[in-house]
Design a protein around this motif. Structure first.
Motif, mmCIF file in Angstrom:
data_model
loop_
_atom_site.group_PDB
_atom_site.id
_atom_site.type_symbol
_atom_site.label_atom_id
_atom_site.label_comp_id
_atom_site.label_asym_id
_atom_site.label_seq_id
_atom_site.Cartn_x
_atom_site.Cartn_y
_atom_site.Cartn_z
ATOM 1 N N UNK A 45 95.689 15.186 63.218
ATOM 2 C CA UNK A 45 96.117 14.463 62.026
ATOM 3 C C UNK A 45 96.282 12.965 62.282
ATOM 4 N N UNK A 46 96.347 12.561 63.540
ATOM 5 C CA UNK A 46 96.497 11.145 63.884
ATOM 6 C C UNK A 46 95.174 10.393 63.820
ATOM 7 N N UNK A 47 94.071 11.121 63.726
ATOM 8 C CA UNK A 47 92.754 10.505 63.843
ATOM 9 C C UNK A 47 92.009 10.439 62.517
ATOM 10 N N UNK A 48 91.347 9.328 62.302
ATOM 11 C CA UNK A 48 90.448 9.159 61.164
ATOM 12 C C UNK A 48 89.152 9.909 61.493
ATOM 13 N N UNK A 49 88.484 10.400 60.485
ATOM 14 C CA UNK A 49 87.243 11.165 60.728
ATOM 15 C C UNK A 49 86.151 10.323 61.373
ATOM 16 N N UNK A 50 86.216 9.021 61.252
ATOM 17 C CA UNK A 50 85.208 8.125 61.832
ATOM 18 C C UNK A 50 85.658 7.542 63.176
ATOM 19 N N UNK A 104 95.891 2.151 57.720
ATOM 20 C CA UNK A 104 96.787 2.896 56.834
ATOM 21 C C UNK A 104 95.919 3.595 55.799
ATOM 22 N N UNK A 105 96.039 4.927 55.776
ATOM 23 C CA UNK A 105 95.246 5.735 54.853
ATOM 24 C C UNK A 105 96.115 6.867 54.329
ATOM 25 N N UNK A 106 96.247 6.929 53.030
ATOM 26 C CA UNK A 106 97.036 8.009 52.434
ATOM 27 C C UNK A 106 98.478 8.018 52.893
ATOM 28 N N UNK A 107 99.040 6.849 53.160
ATOM 29 C CA UNK A 107 100.441 6.755 53.557
ATOM 30 C C UNK A 107 100.708 6.962 55.036
ATOM 31 N N UNK A 108 99.668 7.190 55.830
ATOM 32 C CA UNK A 108 99.890 7.340 57.276
ATOM 33 C C UNK A 108 98.907 6.464 58.040
ATOM 34 N N UNK A 109 99.225 6.247 59.292
ATOM 35 C CA UNK A 109 98.411 5.395 60.167
ATOM 36 C C UNK A 109 97.460 6.267 60.973
ATOM 37 N N UNK A 110 96.153 6.114 60.749
ATOM 38 C CA UNK A 110 95.120 6.912 61.406
ATOM 39 C C UNK A 110 94.396 6.081 62.459
ATOM 40 N N UNK A 111 94.155 6.672 63.612
ATOM 41 C CA UNK A 111 93.429 6.001 64.691
ATOM 42 C C UNK A 111 91.944 5.957 64.339
ATOM 43 N N UNK A 112 91.360 4.751 64.412
ATOM 44 C CA UNK A 112 89.921 4.608 64.185
ATOM 45 C C UNK A 112 89.198 4.158 65.452
ATOM 46 N N UNK A 113 89.947 3.625 66.398
ATOM 47 C CA UNK A 113 89.343 3.183 67.669
ATOM 48 C C UNK A 113 90.405 3.263 68.767
#
Length: 149
Positions: free
Chosen positions: A50-55, A131-140
């Motif tokens: 859940x911490x990771x962005x799909x990209x 920040x995506x959908x109210x949470x912080x997602x890892x992209x790199x």
């Protein structure tokens, strides 16, 4: 003179609110970094994912090529085969720039690959979150062994 005092008071209030918001966001990201590591160390890969962005993309421990995407099933299988990361982050430094956050830290502890002996030491770690959908997602992200001269 009274007009300038009011203007100064308004500017001071705006700066104080902005500073408090930036500090709160930096704390959110710092907490997210620690939670991501805790999920990984505990083998909670659903939460970890859940911490990771799909990209997402990044460089892992071994100095290999760029890894793209996130595969929770593969990570869970590696964990079942003996993959362990017992690490603590220190010297966490976060900068929030709008909806982007950059975090850096040192990770101290041990890393055990399936079938291998634990490697003890320190690693450099950096990540970029959005920040995506109210949470912080890892992209790199980037992990690399800390080697001192």
């Amino acid at each position: 003179m009274r007009r300038w005092s009011r203007l100064f008071a308004v500017v001071a209030c705006v700066l104080a609110i902005h500073t408090a918001t930036a500090v709160a966001q930096e704390e959110e990201v710092r907490a997210a970094m620690l939670e991501t590591l805790a999920s990984w160390s505990n083998g909670d890969f659903d939460r970890f994912a859940q911490s990771y962005h799909e990209e997402v993309r990044g460089f892992l421990f071994g100095g290999g090529t760029l890894a793209r995407g996130f595969n929770a099933a593969a990570l869970a299988a590696a964990y079942e085969a003996g993959f362990r990361a017992e690490m603590e982050l220190r010297d966490i430094d976060v900068r929030v720039l709008g909806d982007i956050a950059v975090g850096v830290a040192y990770a101290d502890g041990s890393l055990t690959l399936p079938g291998g002996a634990p490697e003890v030491g320190s690693w450099r770690y950096s990540e970029t979150r959005i920040r995506e959908g109210g949470s912080w997602k890892i992209v790199q992200y980037h992990f690399s062994k800390l080697t001192l001269p």
